[in-house]
Design a protein around this motif. Structure first.
Motif, PDB file in Angstrom:
ATOM      1  N   LYS A   1       0.831  -1.201   0.000  1.00  0.00           N
ATOM      2  CA  LYS A   1       0.000   0.000   0.000  1.00  0.00           C
ATOM      3  C   LYS A   1       0.868   1.254   0.000  1.00  0.00           C
ATOM      4  CE  LYS A   1      -4.165   1.479   2.350  1.00  0.00           C
ATOM      5  NZ  LYS A   1      -4.937   1.284   3.584  1.00  0.00           N
ATOM      6  N   LEU A   2       1.900   1.168   0.785  1.00  0.00           N
ATOM      7  CA  LEU A   2       2.801   2.317   0.911  1.00  0.00           C
ATOM      8  C   LEU A   2       3.425   2.674  -0.429  1.00  0.00           C
ATOM      9  CD1 LEU A   2       3.820   4.163   3.092  1.00  0.00           C
ATOM     10  CD2 LEU A   2       5.720   2.630   3.458  1.00  0.00           C
ATOM     11  N   PHE A   3       3.744   1.644  -1.199  1.00  0.00           N
ATOM     12  CA  PHE A   3       4.449   1.921  -2.455  1.00  0.00           C
ATOM     13  C   PHE A   3       3.537   2.136  -3.638  1.00  0.00           C
ATOM     14  CE2 PHE A   3       7.968  -0.051  -0.151  1.00  0.00           C
ATOM     15  CZ  PHE A   3       8.866   0.973  -0.306  1.00  0.00           C
ATOM     16  N   SER A   4       2.279   1.742  -3.458  1.00  0.00           N
ATOM     17  CA  SER A   4       1.412   1.861  -4.634  1.00  0.00           C
ATOM     18  C   SER A   4       1.060   3.335  -4.845  1.00  0.00           C
ATOM     19  CB  SER A   4       0.156   1.022  -4.424  1.00  0.00           C
ATOM     20  OG  SER A   4      -0.689   1.674  -3.518  1.00  0.00           O
ATOM     21  N   ASP A   5       1.254   3.779  -6.081  1.00  0.00           N
ATOM     22  CA  ASP A   5       0.996   5.190  -6.381  1.00  0.00           C
ATOM     23  C   ASP A   5      -0.493   5.467  -6.434  1.00  0.00           C
ATOM     24  OD1 ASP A   5       3.586   5.940  -6.448  1.00  0.00           O
ATOM     25  OD2 ASP A   5       3.847   5.316  -8.534  1.00  0.00           O
TER      26      ASP A   5
ATOM     27  N   ILE B   1      -2.253   9.678  -0.801  1.00  0.00           N
ATOM     28  CA  ILE B   1      -1.111   9.977   0.059  1.00  0.00           C
ATOM     29  C   ILE B   1      -1.482   9.726   1.512  1.00  0.00           C
ATOM     30  CG2 ILE B   1       0.286  11.860   0.931  1.00  0.00           C
ATOM     31  CD1 ILE B   1       1.169  11.076  -1.760  1.00  0.00           C
ATOM     32  N   GLN B   2      -2.702  10.122   1.822  1.00  0.00           N
ATOM     33  CA  GLN B   2      -3.175   9.965   3.182  1.00  0.00           C
ATOM     34  C   GLN B   2      -3.067   8.491   3.604  1.00  0.00           C
ATOM     35  OE1 GLN B   2      -4.014  12.997   4.048  1.00  0.00           O
ATOM     36  NE2 GLN B   2      -4.032  12.367   6.202  1.00  0.00           N
ATOM     37  N   ALA B   3      -3.618   7.631   2.748  1.00  0.00           N
ATOM     38  CA  ALA B   3      -3.629   6.204   3.060  1.00  0.00           C
ATOM     39  C   ALA B   3      -2.214   5.688   3.210  1.00  0.00           C
ATOM     40  CB  ALA B   3      -4.356   5.440   1.957  1.00  0.00           C
ATOM     41  N   ARG B   4      -1.365   6.163   2.307  1.00  0.00           N
ATOM     42  CA  ARG B   4       0.021   5.684   2.366  1.00  0.00           C
ATOM     43  C   ARG B   4       0.681   6.131   3.643  1.00  0.00           C
ATOM     44  NH1 ARG B   4       2.046   7.641  -3.333  1.00  0.00           N
ATOM     45  NH2 ARG B   4       4.038   6.836  -2.651  1.00  0.00           N
ATOM     46  N   ALA B   5       0.399   7.368   4.021  1.00  0.00           N
ATOM     47  CA  ALA B   5       0.980   7.865   5.254  1.00  0.00           C
ATOM     48  C   ALA B   5       0.520   7.024   6.430  1.00  0.00           C
ATOM     49  CB  ALA B   5       0.567   9.317   5.457  1.00  0.00           C
TER      50      ALA B   5
ATOM     51  N   SER C   1      14.742   2.141   5.202  1.00  0.00           N
ATOM     52  CA  SER C   1      14.946   1.796   3.797  1.00  0.00           C
ATOM     53  C   SER C   1      13.730   2.209   2.983  1.00  0.00           C
ATOM     54  CB  SER C   1      15.183   0.292   3.649  1.00  0.00           C
ATOM     55  OG  SER C   1      14.040  -0.399   4.093  1.00  0.00           O
ATOM     56  N   LEU C   2      12.586   2.024   3.599  1.00  0.00           N
ATOM     57  CA  LEU C   2      11.364   2.450   2.916  1.00  0.00           C
ATOM     58  C   LEU C   2      11.410   3.935   2.631  1.00  0.00           C
ATOM     59  CD1 LEU C   2       8.670   0.551   4.950  1.00  0.00           C
ATOM     60  CD2 LEU C   2       9.494   0.058   2.663  1.00  0.00           C
TER      61      LEU C   2
ATOM     62  N   ARG D   1       4.169  16.915   2.647  1.00  0.00           N
ATOM     63  CA  ARG D   1       3.544  17.100   3.945  1.00  0.00           C
ATOM     64  C   ARG D   1       3.419  15.742   4.647  1.00  0.00           C
ATOM     65  NH1 ARG D   1      -0.160  20.950   5.333  1.00  0.00           N
ATOM     66  NH2 ARG D   1      -0.829  21.324   3.219  1.00  0.00           N
ATOM     67  N   ALA D   2       2.911  14.766   3.872  1.00  0.00           N
ATOM     68  CA  ALA D   2       2.721  13.442   4.444  1.00  0.00           C
ATOM     69  C   ALA D   2       4.041  12.870   4.937  1.00  0.00           C
ATOM     70  CB  ALA D   2       2.105  12.524   3.402  1.00  0.00           C
ATOM     71  N   TYR D   3       5.029  12.954   4.091  1.00  0.00           N
ATOM     72  CA  TYR D   3       6.321  12.372   4.458  1.00  0.00           C
ATOM     73  C   TYR D   3       6.884  13.042   5.676  1.00  0.00           C
ATOM     74  CZ  TYR D   3       6.206  10.027   0.030  1.00  0.00           C
ATOM     75  OH  TYR D   3       5.837   9.248  -1.000  1.00  0.00           O
ATOM     76  N   ARG D   4       6.628  14.328   5.713  1.00  0.00           N
ATOM     77  CA  ARG D   4       7.180  15.052   6.844  1.00  0.00           C
ATOM     78  C   ARG D   4       6.559  14.518   8.133  1.00  0.00           C
ATOM     79  NH1 ARG D   4       6.813  21.021   8.691  1.00  0.00           N
ATOM     80  NH2 ARG D   4       8.564  20.923  10.112  1.00  0.00           N
TER      81      ARG D   4
END
Lengths: 779, 351
Positions: A219-223, A227-231, A246-247, A305-308
């Motif tokens: 899920k994290l890698f699927s584009d 973004i919310q879900a991935r976060a 690593s991720l 923002r999410a990554y942060r």
């Protein structure tokens, strides 16, 4: 003594004082101040001395006053007495009521103690009974508590046994958040008892968690996921203690790759700018590239923002990314403005970039993106201003060089076109810059002062370099060390004299029209630039520019005349170098160099007529040279006529003497006057210079009789047409005579042609040239 | 014929073109000048500036057989000078010696040491070996350059070599390089040519049309000044002969003659046919390698380069000479035969 107006006040005051002294234990303290101020005459003070008071009274007052005083005092004393009586009575009353109250209190308290004892007994019995109840219920309560605890434990065990199933259910419904919550809740128990009682249970739930982790990672890698879900997925993974570094690295790399997609490529930029404008007009047109770009950047900033949030320790990296994007934007912009870009387009791109920066700045306020972009924007804007000016110069020079000078009447067109180019160009620039100034983006508002400074300085530099460019174009200064290329190619060719004239007139135009206009414009909308922006160089100084262009116009005009006279000079040089004047044959006709000379002059006249204004008083101009000039010319005429009659070489010496004498007594004819920007002035100057050259050439030769006669004939022929074209007849006359004089001085045997022969030859020449003209007209 | 502001005047009887500083005269500041009259008997005047510097005295007056087109004083013997003269039809050149004790003689005759007879053609000028006692001479006509060896004691001159520039160039004058005695500059129709006297070949040239006059800067190697008809005065660095180092506006009409000051570097005098002599200061820095800088600045500086303009002349000024003894003094000669001595002391650059 006391005045009539305030006896009552005084009385009341004294009364109060008296009463207060009565009540206060130590009257000296309270009355100290007043006693000092009213030493003798204050009856109420403690230090009052009655005898002294009496003395003073008797001394100061007459009998009537004393009597009056006496009466007054007696009344006062009576008053005081009654007051005192009243006070005593009042106090007495208060005493009586106080004793009554005390008596009543005493009777009320009596009999209270018996009631108190009764109350104590009752409370004691209540306490003993409550103790009895307590002891009887204790056992039951203990039991209930124990049962409750067992039930809780059982529920927990049940939860752990249910965990795998529950996790499976969560996987199915993709409620990973719940699953992770459950698992983490069960974690402590599983850790302690996992190897013994709950072995199966643990294995099952761990398997389920494995699946969950896997799912979360995908899920994290699927584009496609938001973004919310991935976060969220990342957060969950982190909770599960899965190594996320690593991720993170992988994800950031992806983000970096996304940067490329966000580039505004120079070639697309104009399209983007256009769409940006058009999308404003019609809001429906959402699918414009600008919109797409905006969405992309929005997505990018969201991701950041999410990554942060997900990876708080990755800020540095994100900063770097954001900065990279900003600098990339501005670099691309620089590339973009290298081409010709209008201010509107520039602004369009600028707005897009600024929006991007604002978006990113919201996400990463610490990255100081706005500062970075402000700096970059300054640089870009400065470059833009500089480039705009260089484009204008290029335009003007292109306009100047575009035409084929050799065509007829083309100078006028060139002049008009270049004037228009200058005016239009500067107007366009102003319009563009005004747009820049009107822009309300924060960054522009900040840079307004700087911008104004740059614009002013830009104009200053522009005109300076334009002037230099004019000089280069005219070939006056060689363009060796700078600005090669196009100009170089032109200047190595023969520079058209007409172009120089156009440049001269254009310089005048710039000095008189363009610079004042620009000064106005600058004063109107570009004034008040910060002085810091141009500490080193001065900003726009119209006075200096006017001076520069004035000088340039004069220089160019002079240069025009120089090039023209140079051309004629070549003709004259050929004429005088080629024949052997000492062995010249008898003159048969007017020499053809005269035609060439006149032809060149005609050309000058034509060019001048196209470009320069006419002088105001055409034929009267000569009157402003000295009045003695006319006499001078007649003087040399008579001298000249004298000379005609003399052939005797003996008299030549006295002749010379006479010329000297004549020169002594006449005022110097001003041959070299200042050139003005009129048709006549330029032509006259050219003619004067050429005649002077003619004289100098003659002086270098030695003539025989026929040679002299030839010169005489040529000059005689020149007289009429020259006078027609020239405003300063006197000077021309003088110069023509000077040529004859010079020739006669250099002649071995001065015998002039007889006037009839002279006439005849000239008439023949005139007829011939007329015929020639007719031929050319008819053909 | 005294007149003008500060100048000391002296009138010749006839028209004249040439004046020369008597370099070898170490005791006095003196000049030689010769008249140009087609029909009268021409004269050579030896002028001496009085010790007070307030008067120009005629030390000697000698008759010369023909009209004088060029005159040059010998750099090592004050009594010897050369002239180029014209008989109207042909040109010739000769070396003359002023007779001793000429003060006592009534009508002293010039002694002709040598005739440069074997040089036929329209001779323009005679150049002396630039400095020191050397008996070499150059005579120039429109097509060729002759190198002579002069023997004063034997009173003869021999042709050492002859270089031909070719018909088309029509040389009009020249200057001997004081820094390199093998090099001679000659002005031609379309260029200034530099000849090597040893190889007898043209080694270099400045492509510039209508150069009237040329002078080497005696204080600075490689620097050359040219005067042109229409386009003023140019300063050249011979190592970079393509572009002038500096440009001076020159005169309203032709610039006829140009002379570098023998002592003060950068001081240039020019005479023009607009009846004026201009004193220029061509800044020394521009002759360094900073050409690009100076040429950028030059448009604004150009105005200030003109130190003074002496305009008190009635006719075109052709003759011009600095005094080598008192280098702040120069003599000018206008066509009407008027010699004017001026001092440039007020304009000397501060050292």
């Amino acid at each position: 003594m006391a005045t009539e107006a305030a006896p009552m006040d005084e009385k009341a005051k004294r009364m109060r004082d008296l009463l207060s002294s009565f009540y206060t234990p130590d009257p000296s303290i309270s009355n100290n101040a007043s006693s000092i101020s009213t030493s003798f005459d204050n009856i109420n003070s403690t230090s009052f001395d009655a005898d002294q008071y009496m003395d003073l009274m008797i001394k100061k007052s007459n009998l009537e006053v004393l009597l009056q005083r006496h009466v007054q005092m007696a009344a006062e004393i009576k008053n005081l007495d009654t007051d005192l009586q009243m006070l005593v009575y009042e106090n007495y009353n208060k005493f009586i009521s106080a004793t009554d109250t005390i008596k009543r209190m005493k009777s009320n308290i009596f009999g209270m103690e018996g009631n108190m004892d009764q109350l104590l007994q009752k409370i004691m019995s209540v306490q003993s009974r409550s103790d009895g109840v307590n002891t009887s219920l204790f056992e039951k309560r203990e039991h209930i508590e124990k049962l409750h605890r067992t039930r809780n434990l059982l529920r927990k065990v049940q939860f752990i046994y249910d965990l795998p199933a529950r996790l499976q259910k969560c996987i199915k419904s993709e409620a990973y958040g719940d699953a992770v919550r459950f698992y983490i809740g069960a974690m402590p128990i599983l850790k302690v008892y996992g190897d013994t009682s709950f072995q199966d249970c643990r294995r099952a739930s761990e398997e389920a968690i494995e699946i969950i982790i896997k799912n979360l990672q995908t899920k994290l890698f699927s584009d496609s996921e938001s973004i919310q879900a991935r976060a969220e997925a990342a957060v969950l993974l982190k909770q599960l203690n899965v190594p996320v570094d690593s991720l993170k690295a992988k994800l950031l790399e992806k983000l970096e790759q996304a940067l490329d997609g966000l580039q505004i490529k120079p070639e697309e930029a104009s399209k983007l700018a256009e769409y940006n404008d058009s999308s404003k007009d019609e809001e429906t047109n959402d699918q414009g590239p600008a919109k797409i770009h905006e969405d992309a950047v929005r997505g990018f900033s969201e991701a950041m923002r999410a990554y942060r949030e997900i990876f708080p320790d990755s800020e540095e990296r994100l900063f770097k990314l954001a900065r990279a994007l900003t600098t990339m934007h501005f670099e691309n912009m620089e590339l973009y403005i290298r081409k010709r870009v209008s201010a509107a387009q520039f602004l369009g791109i600028f707005r897009i970039i600024w929006e991007d920066v604002v978006l990113m700045d919201e996400v990463l306020p610490e990255a100081a993106l706005s500062d970075l972009s402000a700096e970059a924007a300054q640089v870009t804007l400065k470059q833009f201003v500089a480039r705009t000016f260089s484009h204008l110069q290029q335009d003007i020079s292109d306009t100047l060089l575009k035409f084929d000078i050799n065509q007829k009447e083309v100078l006028k067109v060139v002049l008009e076109a270049s004037r228009k180019a200058v005016l239009q160009g500067t107007a366009d620039i102003f319009q563009g810059f005004r747009q820049l100034l009107d822009e309300n983006t924060v960054i522009f508002v900040k840079m307004k002062d700087l911008l104004i400074g740059w614009i002013q300085k830009g104009f200053q530099d522009f005109f300076r370099s334009l002037e230099a460019h004019f000089l280069v174009l005219s070939g006056k200064t060689s363009s060796s060390n700078e600005t090669e290329g196009l100009i170089e190619g032109k200047s190595s060719d023969k520079i058209q004299a007409g172009l120089i004239l156009v440049l001269a007139q254009l310089s005048v135009f710039i000095e008189q029209k363009v610079i004042p206009r620009i000064t106005e414009e600058i004063a109107a909308s570009f004034s008040g630039g910060s002085s810091q922006a141009f500490e080193n160089g001065p900003a726009f100084i119209p006075g200096e520019l006017c001076r520069v262009f004035h000088a340039a116009s004069e220089k160019l005009l002079q240069h025009y005349i120089d090039t023209r006279t140079q051309k004629i000079s070549v003709v004259l040089r050929k004429r005088f170098k080629t024949p052997n004047w000492v062995k010249h044959k008898e003159p048969r006709e007017v020499h053809m160099f005269v035609d060439m000379f006149l032809q060149e002059l005609e050309e000058v006249g034509k060019e001048v007529k196209q470009i320069l204004p006419q002088g105001t008083f055409r034929k009267h101009k000569r009157t402003d040279s000295n009045g003695s000039n006319t006499t001078t010319s007649s003087r040399s005429n008579t001298l000249h006529n004298d000379k005609m009659n003399r052939s005797n070489s003996q008299r030549a010496r006295s002749q010379l003497f006479e010329t000297h004498l004549a020169k002594l007594f006449k005022q110097k004819v001003e041959i070299f006057t200042k050139v003005e920007f009129t048709q006549e002035s330029v032509v006259t100057t050219t003619v004067k210079l050429c005649l002077k050259s003619l004289q100098e050439y003659v002086r270098l030769q030695t003539f025989n009789r026929s040679g002299f006669q030839q010169i005489q004939l040529d000059i005689q022929y020149l007289k009429a047409p020259l006078k027609e074209t020239v405003e300063d007849e006197a000077a021309i006359d003088f110069l023509l005579d000077e040529v004859i004089v010079a020739a006669s001085e250099r002649c071995l045997d001065v015998i002039p042609l007889e006037p009839p022969i002279l006439d005849k030859l000239i008439q023949a020449k005139l007829a011939k040239s007329k015929e020639h003209n007719n031929n050319t007209v008819s053909s | 014929m005294q007149g003008g502001s500060s100048g000391i005047g002296y009138g010749l009887k006839y028209q004249a073109r040439c004046i020369s500083d008597v370099k070898a005269d170490t005791d006095y500041t003196s000049f030689l000048t010769g008249t140009l009259s087609l029909k009268e008997e021409n004269e050579v005047h030896l002028l001496r500036l009085s010790s007070g510097g307030s008067e120009l005295i005629c030390e000697g007056l000698f008759s010369h057989p023909n009209e004088i087109w060029d005159l040059a004083s010998c750099p090592f013997d004050q009594r010897i000078f050369s002239t180029v003269f014209s008989t109207g039809e042909s040109f010739g050149a000769a070396i003359w010696q002023i007779p001793e004790l000429y003060g006592q003689l009534n009508s002293p005759q010039l002694e002709r040491i040598a005739s440069l007879d074997s040089h036929v053609g329209k001779i323009n000028c005679v150049l002396w070996w630039p400095s020191g006692r050397c008996d070499k001479l150059i005579s120039m006509d429109e097509q060729s350059i002759y190198l002579w060896s002069l023997d004063c004691s034997k009173k003869s001159a021999e042709v050492l070599s002859k270089d031909s520039a070719g018909m088309l160039h029509s040389l009009s004058g020249g200057a001997w390089n004081p820094h390199d005695v093998n090099s001679v500059a000659a002005t031609g129709e379309s260029s200034v040519q530099f000849w090597d006297l040893r190889t007898k070949k043209k080694v270099n040239s400045i492509e510039r049309a209508h150069v009237r006059n040329v002078d080497y800067n005696p204080k600075r190697e490689h620097i050359l000044v040219t005067a042109e008809d229409e386009s003023g005065i140019h300063v050249w660095d011979l190592r970079k002969a393509k572009i002038p180092v500096q440009e001076l506006p020159g005169h309203t009409h032709w610039t006829w003659a140009v002379r570098c000051n023998p002592e003060y570097d950068g001081l240039i005098l020019s005479a023009g046919t607009d009846s004026a002599v201009n004193l220029w200061y061509a800044s020394a820095s521009s002759s360094d390698d900073k050409i690009s800088e100076s040429s950028v600045e030059s448009p604004r500086q150009r105005v200030n380069l003109l130190l003074n303009s002496y305009t008190d002349y009635e006719d075109s000024v052709y003759g011009l000479a600095w005094s080598s003894r008192e280098p702040w003094i120069f003599a000018s000669l206008s066509y009407d035969g008027r010699v004017v001595i001026e001092s440039v002391k007020p304009f000397l650059p501060r050292r």
